[in-house]
Design an enzyme around this catalytic site. Structure first.
Site, PDB file in Angstrom:
ATOM      1  N   SER A   1       0.887  -1.325   0.068  1.00 54.61           N
ATOM      2  CA  SER A   1       0.089   0.001   0.121  1.00 54.61           C
ATOM      3  C   SER A   1       0.999   1.364   0.025  1.00 54.61           C
ATOM      4  CB  SER A   1      -0.795   0.136   1.172  1.00 54.61           C
ATOM      5  OG  SER A   1      -1.689   1.248   1.220  1.00 54.61           O
TER       6      SER A   1
ATOM      7  N   LYS B   1      -4.447  -6.809   3.235  1.00 53.94           N
ATOM      8  CA  LYS B   1      -4.170  -5.677   2.401  1.00 53.94           C
ATOM      9  C   LYS B   1      -5.704  -5.311   1.821  1.00 53.94           C
ATOM     10  CE  LYS B   1      -2.763  -2.441  -0.599  1.00 53.94           C
ATOM     11  NZ  LYS B   1      -3.408  -2.326  -1.745  1.00 53.94           N
TER      12      LYS B   1
ATOM     13  N   HIS C   1      -7.548  -3.714   4.724  1.00 53.92           N
ATOM     14  CA  HIS C   1      -7.052  -2.308   4.676  1.00 53.92           C
ATOM     15  C   HIS C   1      -7.668  -1.393   3.532  1.00 53.92           C
ATOM     16  CE1 HIS C   1      -4.287   0.628   2.702  1.00 53.92           C
ATOM     17  NE2 HIS C   1      -3.704   0.803   3.742  1.00 53.92           N
ATOM     18  N   ASN C   2      -7.547  -1.885   2.679  1.00 59.15           N
ATOM     19  CA  ASN C   2      -8.326  -1.056   1.694  1.00 59.15           C
ATOM     20  C   ASN C   2     -10.134  -0.858   1.780  1.00 59.15           C
ATOM     21  OD1 ASN C   2      -5.860  -1.297   0.197  1.00 59.15           O
ATOM     22  ND2 ASN C   2      -6.832  -1.723  -1.777  1.00 59.15           N
TER      23      ASN C   2
ATOM     24  N   GLU D   1      -9.718   1.954   4.253  1.00 58.80           N
ATOM     25  CA  GLU D   1      -9.704   3.322   3.546  1.00 58.80           C
ATOM     26  C   GLU D   1     -10.875   3.858   2.886  1.00 58.80           C
ATOM     27  OE1 GLU D   1      -6.249   2.757   0.649  1.00 58.80           O
ATOM     28  OE2 GLU D   1      -7.507   3.445  -0.891  1.00 58.80           O
TER      29      GLU D   1
HETATM   30  P1  NBP Z   1      -0.834  -2.301 -14.332  1.00 57.30           P
HETATM   31  O1  NBP Z   1      -1.996  -2.959 -13.306  1.00 57.30           O
HETATM   32  O2  NBP Z   1      -1.612  -1.236 -15.169  1.00 57.30           O
HETATM   33  O3  NBP Z   1      -0.344  -3.430 -15.024  1.00 57.30           O
HETATM   34  C1  NBP Z   1       0.678  -3.071 -16.071  1.00 57.30           C
HETATM   35  C2  NBP Z   1       1.725  -4.401 -16.345  1.00 57.30           C
HETATM   36  O4  NBP Z   1       1.393  -5.488 -16.317  1.00 57.30           O
HETATM   37  C3  NBP Z   1       2.720  -3.868 -17.242  1.00 57.30           C
HETATM   38  O5  NBP Z   1       4.030  -4.014 -16.871  1.00 57.30           O
HETATM   39  C4  NBP Z   1       2.146  -4.803 -18.421  1.00 57.30           C
HETATM   40  O6  NBP Z   1       3.288  -5.359 -19.175  1.00 57.30           O
HETATM   41  C5  NBP Z   1       2.029  -6.011 -17.376  1.00 57.30           C
HETATM   42  N1  NBP Z   1       1.127  -6.987 -18.088  1.00 57.30           N
HETATM   43  C6  NBP Z   1      -0.259  -7.202 -18.437  1.00 57.30           C
HETATM   44 BR1  NBP Z   1      -1.268  -5.656 -18.718  1.00 57.30          BR
HETATM   45  N2  NBP Z   1      -0.617  -8.376 -18.896  1.00 57.30           N
HETATM   46  C7  NBP Z   1       0.413  -9.055 -18.812  1.00 57.30           C
HETATM   47  C8  NBP Z   1       0.982 -10.467 -19.158  1.00 57.30           C
HETATM   48  N3  NBP Z   1      -0.295 -11.389 -19.833  1.00 57.30           N
HETATM   49  N4  NBP Z   1       1.922 -10.785 -19.062  1.00 57.30           N
HETATM   50  C9  NBP Z   1       2.799 -10.169 -18.612  1.00 57.30           C
HETATM   51  N5  NBP Z   1       2.928  -9.002 -18.050  1.00 57.30           N
HETATM   52  C10 NBP Z   1       1.833  -8.309 -18.426  1.00 57.30           C
HETATM   53  O7  NBP Z   1       0.361  -1.479 -13.364  1.00 57.30           O
HETATM   54  P2  NBP Z   1       0.366  -0.929 -11.849  1.00 57.30           P
HETATM   55  O8  NBP Z   1      -0.640   0.155 -11.918  1.00 57.30           O
HETATM   56  O9  NBP Z   1       2.119  -0.349 -11.904  1.00 57.30           O
HETATM   57  O10 NBP Z   1       0.229  -1.960 -11.080  1.00 57.30           O
HETATM   58  C11 NBP Z   1       0.716  -3.249 -10.396  1.00 57.30           C
HETATM   59  C12 NBP Z   1       0.196  -4.181  -9.658  1.00 57.30           C
HETATM   60  O11 NBP Z   1       0.090  -3.562  -8.465  1.00 57.30           O
HETATM   61  C13 NBP Z   1      -1.367  -4.301  -9.991  1.00 57.30           C
HETATM   62  O12 NBP Z   1      -1.567  -5.607  -9.488  1.00 57.30           O
HETATM   63  C14 NBP Z   1      -2.081  -3.114  -9.001  1.00 57.30           C
HETATM   64  O13 NBP Z   1      -3.261  -3.607  -8.703  1.00 57.30           O
HETATM   65  C15 NBP Z   1      -1.089  -3.204  -7.990  1.00 57.30           C
HETATM   66  N6  NBP Z   1      -1.183  -1.832  -7.231  1.00 57.30           N
HETATM   67  C16 NBP Z   1      -1.314  -0.912  -7.600  1.00 57.30           C
HETATM   68  C17 NBP Z   1      -1.396   0.524  -6.825  1.00 57.30           C
HETATM   69  C18 NBP Z   1      -1.416   1.844  -7.296  1.00 57.30           C
HETATM   70  O14 NBP Z   1      -1.614   2.845  -6.901  1.00 57.30           O
HETATM   71  N7  NBP Z   1      -1.433   1.886  -8.632  1.00 57.30           N
HETATM   72  C19 NBP Z   1      -1.186   0.275  -5.607  1.00 57.30           C
HETATM   73  C20 NBP Z   1      -0.995  -0.900  -4.772  1.00 57.30           C
HETATM   74  C21 NBP Z   1      -0.822  -2.152  -5.968  1.00 57.30           C
HETATM   75  P3  NBP Z   1       3.512  -4.338 -20.673  1.00 57.30           P
HETATM   76  O15 NBP Z   1       4.198  -3.213 -20.265  1.00 57.30           O
HETATM   77  O16 NBP Z   1       4.050  -5.214 -21.524  1.00 57.30           O
HETATM   78  O17 NBP Z   1       1.867  -4.084 -21.452  1.00 57.30           O
END
Ligand code: NBP
Length: 483
Positions: A136, A190, A193-194, A197
């Site tokens: 988080s 987690k 937690h959400n 939130e």
């Molecule tokens: P995203 O959730 O937007 O995912 C994008 C990433 O996933 C890219 O690296 C993409 O690769 C890869 N990807 C996908 Br889409 N399909 C794929 C596949 N079939 N095989 C391999 N790679 C694949 O990214 P994010 O917002 O950075 O979040 C990452 C994780 O962290 C998520 O699970 C999210 O729920 C979690 N999270 C996010 C936050 C936040 O604040 N954003 C907070 C806490 C946790 P590519 O570049 O080749 O398309």
């Protein structure tokens, strides 16, 4: 295929999935002196990260999964930061095929905890350690210190814990990261937690709405109120950023930004998961549920448009003592927040019992004090309460919170009743107060519910003065029999 690239195997950690979260966490590891192997499905993100931030630390650029795995020291530790759901399964499968028994796969995405339970069991059969880690703090936390909730095999934490703890937020010298428990427990915690939130944000929203609608304060004045509140018991990240959002002016219109944002809240699903899980576990997380439903209601834009102008009934006059009512709202916010946390911790206790996780509430309060979105001063009080009595039946019963609610109770009732008389919706304030009243009631109308159930379905009831189950012969002579 496994490549035994011992000479080149110099990275302490690998990160695959280099969108915003993954690249910020990779940079965080590198900034803390760890060598980080980088991988992304498409190479463009890997190259962009090295191009823009390569000077921040020691990165190893890799293109294929085999190259990536080959770049890691043993036991290999890989953090997956890809989109939750099917993409995570696909990446796990690719990695598992290239890794060896004893290696550790960490899923840092927002996975549903039941998926984590399934994945952990399947990888354990293959000799791999699977760690479902809730993370988080959003983008900023990922870069500068998140709160990390890793579940999974305890023995893997020995190899992983120091790495994760080094990049986590630190509060009073304590990292906001600890081993949570087995299999899906990290992602479960987690998720709750959400959920908390969501409740916290809804309660803040109701306070904002009351200050505006009942007292006529504009966004700037409400921002000042929140800033003042942030100096006391309500001190928290969410209260702090509330003031910042309210103070922001829109460049296009010159109005407060909040007044030009469409009032329909979106959600990604973790609040909904929390409520679904609470329903299955039979835990009344009413504050979280009201928050999830309030977002859904706000998003029903056509229905809301059609309903504008419906009868309000006779409305009361607005409060005349603005200072008193502002203090009442502050107290109502604090008391309702205690209820939301109490309910969240009840859900954690229920999940722990259901899955045999042996979770420690004081540890969770400790690692939520920094890095995460619900970080708040009063988590210290929650930690103290559970340190003193780990088997506390409800957080509300801890002496500190009991006293706080006793101080707030009259204000809380005034706020809920005034809001109702003014026709201002306060679903989370009102339901939290009702929850509190129900919890402290000596008798509940559930006795009647049991009578009705026995009437139409012969479901039986218990008596206050005898052991066992009883049934009344409702369609016969209405005598009572022991079931
Ligand atoms: P995203 O959730 O937007 O995912 C994008 C990433 O996933 C890219 O690296 C993409 O690769 C890869 N990807 C996908 Br889409 N399909 C794929 C596949 N079939 N095989 C391999 N790679 C694949 O990214 P994010 O917002 O950075 O979040 C990452 C994780 O962290 C998520 O699970 C999210 O729920 C979690 N999270 C996010 C936050 C936040 O604040 N954003 C907070 C806490 C946790 P590519 O570049 O080749 O398309």
């Amino acid at each position: 295929m496994t490549i035994d690239n011992t000479e080149g195997a110099r990275a302490q950690i690998g990160v695959t999935g280099l969108a915003v979260m993954g690249s910020n966490i990779a940079r965080n590891f590198a900034r803390h002196g760890h060598t980080v192997a980088l991988h992304n499905r498409s190479i463009a993100k890997t190259d962009a990260l090295i191009e823009e931030h390569g000077s921040e630390g020691d990165f190893v650029r890799t293109e294929t999964i085999e190259e990536f795995v080959g770049a890691l020291q043993k036991p290999r530790r890989v953090l997956i930061m890809v989109k939750a759901g099917d993409p995570t399964d696909a990446v796990i499968e690719e990695l598992a095929a290239a890794m060896e028994p004893g290696d550790i796969i960490i899923d840092g995405g927002n996975a549903l905890y039941t998926d984590t339970i399934r994945r952990e069991a399947s990888l354990r059969e293959r000799g791999l350690h699977f760690v479902g880690a809730g993370i988080s703090g959003g983008e900023e936390g990922a870069l500068n210190g998140p709160s990390i909730m890793p579940g999974g095999p305890k023995e893997s934490y020995a190899a992983l814990g120091p790495l994760l703890e080094s990049i986590a937020a630190q509060v009073d010298g304590t990292p906001c990261c600890t081993h949570i428990g087995p299999d899906g427990s990290g992602h479960f915690v987690k998720m709750v937690h959400n959920g908390i939130e969501y409740a916290d944000m809804q309660l803040i929203g109701e306070a904002y709405n009351l200050l505006g609608s009942a007292l006529g304060y504009d966004a700037g004045k409400i921002a000042d109120v929140f800033t003042e509140w942030n100096g006391g018991d309500l001190e928290s990240y969410l209260v702090e950023i509330t003031a910042e959002v309210l103070r922001q002016n829109d460049a296009k219109t010159g109005k407060p930004l909040v007044d030009v944002i469409v009032d329909a809240a979106e959600q990604k699903g973790t609040g909904r998961w929390t409520v679904k899980s609470a329903l299955d576990l039979g835990v009344p997380v009413t504050g979280i549920a009201e928050a999830v439903f309030a977002r859904a209601l706000s998003g029903s834009r056509d229905q809301r448009k059609a309903a504008v102008g419906l009868a309000s009934g006779q409305l009361a006059d607005k409060p005349t003592d603005a200072a008193q009512f502002t203090e009442d709202i502050r107290q109502a916010l604090y008391a309702s927040k205690v209820v939301a946390y109490a309910q969240g911790f009840d859900q954690i206790a229920a999940g722990s019992a259901e899955y045999d996780w042996d979770l420690h509430p004081a540890d969770l309060a400790t690692i939520w004090r920094g890095g995460c979105i619900i970080r708040a001063r009063f988590l210290n009080r929650i930690k103290d309460a559970y340190d003193e009595n780990p088997k506390l039946p409800s957080l509300i019963l801890a002496p500190y919170f009991r006293d706080a609610i006793e101080t707030a109770i009259d204000s809380w009732r005034r706020v809920v009743s005034t809001a109702t008389l003014l026709g201002i919706p306060v679903p989370a304030f009102a339901s939290s107060l009702s929850y509190y009243d129900a919890l402290r009631a000596e008798r509940l109308p559930a006795a009647l519910t049991q009578g009705q159930r026995d009437f139409f379905g012969a479901h039986t009831y218990e008596r206050v003065d005898a052991d066992g189950k009883f049934h009344t012969l409702w369609s016969g002579d209405r005598s009572e029999v022991q079931a």
